[in-house]
Enzyme design. Structure first.
Site, mmCIF file in Angstrom:
data_model
loop_
_atom_site.group_PDB
_atom_site.id
_atom_site.type_symbol
_atom_site.label_atom_id
_atom_site.label_comp_id
_atom_site.label_asym_id
_atom_site.label_seq_id
_atom_site.Cartn_x
_atom_site.Cartn_y
_atom_site.Cartn_z
ATOM 1 N N ASP B 35 2.481 -5.041 6.436
ATOM 2 C CA ASP B 35 1.817 -4.103 5.543
ATOM 3 C C ASP B 35 1.923 -4.575 4.103
ATOM 4 O O ASP B 35 2.798 -5.361 3.745
ATOM 5 C CB ASP B 35 2.466 -2.711 5.655
ATOM 6 C CG ASP B 35 1.736 -1.840 6.662
ATOM 7 O OD1 ASP B 35 0.709 -2.292 7.193
ATOM 8 O OD2 ASP B 35 2.206 -0.717 6.910
ATOM 9 N N LYS B 56 -3.734 -3.004 2.506
ATOM 10 C CA LYS B 56 -4.770 -3.062 1.479
ATOM 11 C C LYS B 56 -4.515 -4.241 0.552
ATOM 12 O O LYS B 56 -3.397 -4.512 0.184
ATOM 13 C CB LYS B 56 -4.771 -1.766 0.666
ATOM 14 C CG LYS B 56 -5.451 -0.626 1.385
ATOM 15 C CD LYS B 56 -5.432 0.630 0.540
ATOM 16 C CE LYS B 56 -4.185 1.442 0.820
ATOM 17 N NZ LYS B 56 -4.256 2.792 0.259
ATOM 18 N N MET B 168 3.685 9.224 -2.666
ATOM 19 C CA MET B 168 2.244 9.134 -2.930
ATOM 20 C C MET B 168 1.754 10.292 -3.801
ATOM 21 O O MET B 168 0.702 10.875 -3.550
ATOM 22 C CB MET B 168 1.465 9.077 -1.604
ATOM 23 C CG MET B 168 1.731 7.767 -0.849
ATOM 24 S SD MET B 168 0.881 7.630 0.735
ATOM 25 C CE MET B 168 2.123 8.261 1.873
#
Lengths: 254, 254
Positions: B35, B56, B168
């Site tokens: 990741d 990402k 987050m």
């Protein structure tokens, strides 16, 4: 050379869940003050350190905290590399914060090393995901231990929508059940009770909020054990996440 | 030989916070799916594994979850030792539970390896004890990420008496503040915002519930960051635990 103490989390029991940083601290240690719930197997990383048990032994009263403080201070001032080894994580129900503060006030440098806390490890070993998209957007770790002066709002905990992980709760099952039911938690909320998390003799007992006290009694559940209360503790979670989930198109891992 | 995938927590960033079990998995790996938030430095433990980034990158959309599933399955069925490496802990906002379930349904054995989650590591590195006798009897980890279908009861979270650790949340500070204030949390509740937890470039910004959005803006706080909300996030905790504590006579470490 300034005096220094390492406050180190030994993890939940499985010696392989020790961190590399904890291993380094143990290798460098001259003195290791070890809590009762720490698996002695992690001491294999020590290279000639003096090992001092400071936890409860065989039903005796535990070593007074003030005595532990003085021991750490004495050895640190002698220039020894001192490791204070605690079960789980030193700052999750481990008094690491207090000990760090006290040592710093006495001129001792402190290095804290996180460990895997038993609640997380126990759940993982039982294939329970404490957070799960569409089911549990968070997790709450609390202790049922009541000699702490702080207060818990059980009603809020019952309604928060997070998975509850309760430490030191085996002797308080009745009280926990009553408080959570009074707070509006559903009587059939799944419960997992996990004894000796992450160790070869780990045992798990599944039940629900209403029946957990009887189930624990039948199972002869013993401390130390962790309670996991919430939908994720159900035996079959497949339907949970399949029904509750948005389409799997983005990676929200973090 | 049955197919198997390791779902491994790489910890919060500091490569020394990797567990020994994670190191073993990486050493044995033929393929590592990594990741984005994982520190590449942990890959030094690999011995010739193929490394596949699946997070990402540079503002691109993330790798679809279904594609990650199929990759794991393909390599596992080829008899390869597959490690899926995630930031923090695989079951704390990491989708470990979903991936494990999906793999098992497809006949693949799964071994989950816990990691130190960023919220705990960040707090510890800022000398914040998430639980503290007389101050906070528990800690709640939640994500502010709202694409999750589940609901959070912010009012209950505001009143639970536990330290809140929010993942987050950088883009949601305004919403979090409003929800917690509406839930009855005091406006001057201390807040710590910790960027790049446990890494050499970790930064911390202290504020309170009312002022945290402005403080984060002035500080130019960037994701990934952790919010710690509660009395334990105050700069000076000495008075907190000295005033709130019962006498230090017993060792309640666990």
């Amino acid at each position: 050379m300034s005096a220094k103490v390492w406050l180190v989390g030994a993890g939940p029991g499985d010696p392989e869940l020790l961190t590399l940083k904890a291993v380094r601290a143990l290798r460098e240690a001259d003195v290791v003050l070890i809590d009762d719930l720490v698996n002695d197997a992690v001491l294999e990383h020590c290279t000639g350190a003096r090992i001092i048990p400071v936890g409860k032994r065989g039903g005796c009263r535990s070593t007074p905290q003030a005595f532990i403080h003085r021991l750490m201070l004495r050895y640190a001032r002698q220039g020894k590399c001192v490791v204070r080894l605690k079960g789980g994580d030193p700052c999750i129900f481990g008094r690491g914060g207090e000990e760090a503060q006290w040592l710093r006030e006495h001129g001792v440098d402190v290095e804290l090393v996180n460990g895997i806390t038993a609640g997380l490890a126990g759940a993982t070993q039982c294939d329970i995901s404490l957070t799960l998209r569409g089911v549990a957007r968070g997790v709450t770790l609390v202790t049922a231990h009541t000699q702490d002066g702080s207060s818990l709002n059980w009603q809020a905990l019952a309604q928060g929508g997070t998975t509850l992980v309760i430490y030191m709760g085996v002797a308080k099952l009745s009280e926990i059940r009553e408080q959570l039911l009074a707070g509006g938690m559903a009587a059939d909320t799944p419960v997992a009770m996990i004894e000796n998390a992450s160790l070869p003799h780990q045992r798990e007992c599944r039940s629900d909020l209403t029946a957990m006290e009887q189930a624990a009694s039948d199972f002869q559940l013993k401390s130390p054990a962790i309670l996991v209360i919430g939908a994720v503790a159900a035996r079959a979670t497949t339907t949970l996440w399949e029904q509750g989930l948005p389409a799997m198109t983005a990676d929200q891992s973090a």
